[in-house]
Design a protein around this motif. Structure first.
Motif, PDB file in Angstrom:
ATOM      1  N   GLN B  60       0.751  -1.295   0.043  1.00 46.44           N
ATOM      2  CA  GLN B  60       0.245   0.008  -0.031  1.00 46.44           C
ATOM      3  C   GLN B  60       0.911   1.120   0.015  1.00 46.44           C
ATOM      4  N   GLY B  61       0.580   1.958  -0.741  1.00 48.19           N
ATOM      5  CA  GLY B  61       1.474   3.479  -1.043  1.00 48.19           C
ATOM      6  C   GLY B  61       2.429   3.437  -1.880  1.00 48.19           C
ATOM      7  N   VAL B  62       2.671   2.363  -2.567  1.00 48.88           N
ATOM      8  CA  VAL B  62       3.639   2.039  -3.597  1.00 48.88           C
ATOM      9  C   VAL B  62       3.321   2.393  -4.964  1.00 48.88           C
ATOM     10  N   GLU B  63       3.660   3.230  -5.380  1.00 51.03           N
ATOM     11  CA  GLU B  63       2.939   3.484  -6.864  1.00 51.03           C
ATOM     12  C   GLU B  63       3.664   2.487  -7.846  1.00 51.03           C
ATOM     13  N   LYS B  64       2.847   1.763  -8.412  1.00 50.81           N
ATOM     14  CA  LYS B  64       3.189   0.641  -9.423  1.00 50.81           C
ATOM     15  C   LYS B  64       3.622   1.064 -10.609  1.00 50.81           C
ATOM     16  N   ASP B  65       3.152   2.446 -11.214  1.00 51.26           N
ATOM     17  CA  ASP B  65       3.740   2.873 -12.375  1.00 51.26           C
ATOM     18  C   ASP B  65       4.745   3.712 -12.512  1.00 51.26           C
ATOM     19  N   LYS B  66       5.324   4.085 -10.930  1.00 52.25           N
ATOM     20  CA  LYS B  66       6.580   4.469 -10.951  1.00 52.25           C
ATOM     21  C   LYS B  66       7.901   3.639 -10.646  1.00 52.25           C
ATOM     22  N   PHE B  67       7.437   2.610 -10.068  1.00 59.22           N
ATOM     23  CA  PHE B  67       8.340   1.394  -9.711  1.00 59.22           C
ATOM     24  C   PHE B  67       8.064   0.157 -10.269  1.00 59.22           C
ATOM     25  N   LEU B  68       8.536  -0.026 -11.585  1.00 64.05           N
ATOM     26  CA  LEU B  68       8.064  -1.118 -12.479  1.00 64.05           C
ATOM     27  C   LEU B  68       9.066  -2.245 -12.025  1.00 64.05           C
ATOM     28  N   ILE B  69       8.234  -3.440 -11.648  1.00 64.37           N
ATOM     29  CA  ILE B  69       9.134  -4.632 -11.596  1.00 64.37           C
ATOM     30  C   ILE B  69       8.760  -5.801 -12.428  1.00 64.37           C
ATOM     31  N   ASN B  70       9.784  -6.145 -12.871  1.00 62.98           N
ATOM     32  CA  ASN B  70       9.691  -7.249 -14.071  1.00 62.98           C
ATOM     33  C   ASN B  70      10.606  -8.406 -13.424  1.00 62.98           C
ATOM     34  N   HIS B  71       9.995  -9.671 -13.250  1.00 63.68           N
ATOM     35  CA  HIS B  71      10.667 -10.768 -12.833  1.00 63.68           C
ATOM     36  C   HIS B  71      10.964 -11.889 -14.064  1.00 63.68           C
ATOM     37  N   ALA B  72      11.898 -11.550 -14.687  1.00 58.79           N
ATOM     38  CA  ALA B  72      12.078 -12.195 -16.245  1.00 58.79           C
ATOM     39  C   ALA B  72      12.377 -13.612 -16.525  1.00 58.79           C
ATOM     40  N   SER B  73      13.080 -14.012 -15.051  1.00 58.50           N
ATOM     41  CA  SER B  73      13.566 -15.210 -15.207  1.00 58.50           C
ATOM     42  C   SER B  73      13.461 -15.986 -13.741  1.00 58.50           C
ATOM     43  N   LEU B  74      13.904 -17.152 -13.368  1.00 60.87           N
ATOM     44  CA  LEU B  74      13.885 -17.646 -11.958  1.00 60.87           C
ATOM     45  C   LEU B  74      14.850 -17.382 -11.347  1.00 60.87           C
ATOM     46  N   THR B  75      16.267 -16.422 -11.954  1.00 66.29           N
ATOM     47  CA  THR B  75      17.189 -15.958 -11.175  1.00 66.29           C
ATOM     48  C   THR B  75      17.242 -14.403 -11.379  1.00 66.29           C
ATOM     49  N   LEU B  76      16.218 -13.516 -11.865  1.00 65.98           N
ATOM     50  CA  LEU B  76      16.535 -12.328 -12.227  1.00 65.98           C
ATOM     51  C   LEU B  76      15.280 -11.478 -11.987  1.00 65.98           C
ATOM     52  N   SER B  77      15.497 -10.495 -11.178  1.00 69.27           N
ATOM     53  CA  SER B  77      14.088  -9.427 -10.937  1.00 69.27           C
ATOM     54  C   SER B  77      14.675  -8.265 -11.194  1.00 69.27           C
ATOM     55  N   THR B  78      14.055  -7.282 -11.840  1.00 71.90           N
ATOM     56  CA  THR B  78      14.516  -5.834 -12.226  1.00 71.90           C
ATOM     57  C   THR B  78      13.387  -4.968 -11.254  1.00 71.90           C
ATOM     58  N   LEU B  79      14.104  -3.893 -10.916  1.00 74.46           N
ATOM     59  CA  LEU B  79      13.115  -2.759 -10.319  1.00 74.46           C
ATOM     60  C   LEU B  79      13.610  -1.516 -11.214  1.00 74.46           C
ATOM     61  N   THR B  80      12.871  -0.788 -12.017  1.00 74.84           N
ATOM     62  CA  THR B  80      12.917   0.475 -12.601  1.00 74.84           C
ATOM     63  C   THR B  80      12.139   1.543 -11.979  1.00 74.84           C
ATOM     64  N   VAL B  81      13.051   2.464 -11.448  1.00 75.18           N
ATOM     65  CA  VAL B  81      12.438   3.635 -10.892  1.00 75.18           C
ATOM     66  C   VAL B  81      12.342   4.807 -12.185  1.00 75.18           C
ATOM     67  N   THR B  82      11.135   5.065 -12.545  1.00 72.70           N
ATOM     68  CA  THR B  82      10.720   5.540 -13.674  1.00 72.70           C
ATOM     69  C   THR B  82      10.748   7.384 -13.075  1.00 72.70           C
ATOM     70  N   SER B  83      11.132   8.223 -14.049  1.00 71.97           N
ATOM     71  CA  SER B  83      11.319   9.542 -13.740  1.00 71.97           C
ATOM     72  C   SER B  83      11.393  10.021 -12.373  1.00 71.97           C
ATOM     73  N   ALA B  84      12.822   9.454 -12.184  1.00 70.96           N
ATOM     74  CA  ALA B  84      13.351   9.600 -10.753  1.00 70.96           C
ATOM     75  C   ALA B  84      13.270  10.805 -10.344  1.00 70.96           C
ATOM     76  N   HIS B  85      12.896  11.290  -9.005  1.00 69.86           N
ATOM     77  CA  HIS B  85      13.077  12.558  -8.362  1.00 69.86           C
ATOM     78  C   HIS B  85      14.007  12.592  -7.203  1.00 69.86           C
ATOM     79  N   PRO B  86      14.503  13.589  -6.611  1.00 71.62           N
ATOM     80  CA  PRO B  86      15.155  13.417  -5.322  1.00 71.62           C
ATOM     81  C   PRO B  86      14.514  12.857  -4.126  1.00 71.62           C
ATOM     82  N   GLU B  87      13.332  12.741  -4.164  1.00 72.28           N
ATOM     83  CA  GLU B  87      12.883  11.915  -2.972  1.00 72.28           C
ATOM     84  C   GLU B  87      12.800  10.505  -2.951  1.00 72.28           C
ATOM     85  N   ASP B  88      13.372   9.964  -4.271  1.00 73.95           N
ATOM     86  CA  ASP B  88      13.328   8.738  -4.537  1.00 73.95           C
ATOM     87  C   ASP B  88      14.561   8.146  -3.965  1.00 73.95           C
TER      88      ASP B  88
END
Lengths: 111, 117
Positions: B60-88
């Protein structure tokens, strides 16, 4: 919801024992953990205890669990300067694998 | 014990850019990984649960469109911080349950320190 509380700071002299305390609210907690974080580093699992245990000892570390009071403690015997770090208490409830962390207790060891 | 790595270990970016952080389980497979963020002198807060082959579950409270998560394989997950701001700016840590130990233990990556200018 789950809540884990611990004191913010503890200072001990080298060679003394350190006791870090933690309380939690979730009565369905299955695993309770102690993690260590050194400055700028990730988390290192120190030890964990199952909720059906009262005590676990691992070398200098002793974990005590009072399930009735939902109180967990970590005792470090013969504390060394290398033990200076932030110690996080954490719990995991049931089969769901989300881990809830306390705010962390900063342990300062004075030589 | 099992090893989880993160890349990069630190990154500095300009405001408005996107930053991708990788989390890899090196010697085991992880169908689930967790992403946490830690502000200075504060605890770790769970952001989301990354699930291989399906959508991530956000706290709750975490913006899914801002913090994109992709679990592409059984050994890799990526977190993309989009349009990053200093508060990130924060310390981002991933973890994975250790397969060999059952679900008892969580193995944490070393963390990624993000600074947004």
């Amino acid at each position: 919801g789950e809540d884990v509380e611990q004191s913010l700071f503890l200072s001990v002299r080298e060679g003394d024992s350190s006791v870090i305390n933690c309380t939690y609210t979730d009565s369905s907690s299955t695993y309770l953990y102690w993690y260590k974080q050194e400055p700028g580093a990730g988390l290192q699992l120190l030890t964990y205890i199952f909720s059906n245990m009262d005590m676990k000892q691992d070398q200098r570390l002793t974990v005590l669990l009072n399930k009735k009071d939902k109180h967990l403690s970590l005792r470090i015997a013969d504390t060394q300067t290398g033990d200076s770090a932030i110690y996080f208490c954490a719990e995991k409830a049931g089969g769901y694998q989300k881990v809830t962390f306390g705010i962390g207790t900063k342990l300062q060891v004075i030589p | 014990g099992a090893v989880v790595s993160q890349h990069p270990s630190w990154v500095i970016c300009k405001s408005g850019t996107s930053v991708k952080i990788e989390c890899r389980s090196l010697d085991f497979q992880a169908t689930t990984m967790f992403w946490y963020r830690q502000f200075p002198k504060q605890s770790l807060m769970l952001m989301a649960t990354s699930n291989e082959g399906s959508k991530a579950t956000y706290e709750q409270g975490v913006e899914k469109d801002k913090f994109l998560i992709n679990h592409a394989s059984l050994t890799l997950s990526t977190l993309t911080v989009t349009s990053a701001h200093p508060e990130d700016s924060s310390f981002y840590i991933c973890s994975a349950p250790g397969a060999l130990a059952g679900d008892n233990e969580q193995f944490f990556g070393p963390g990624t320190r993000l600074t947004v200018l």
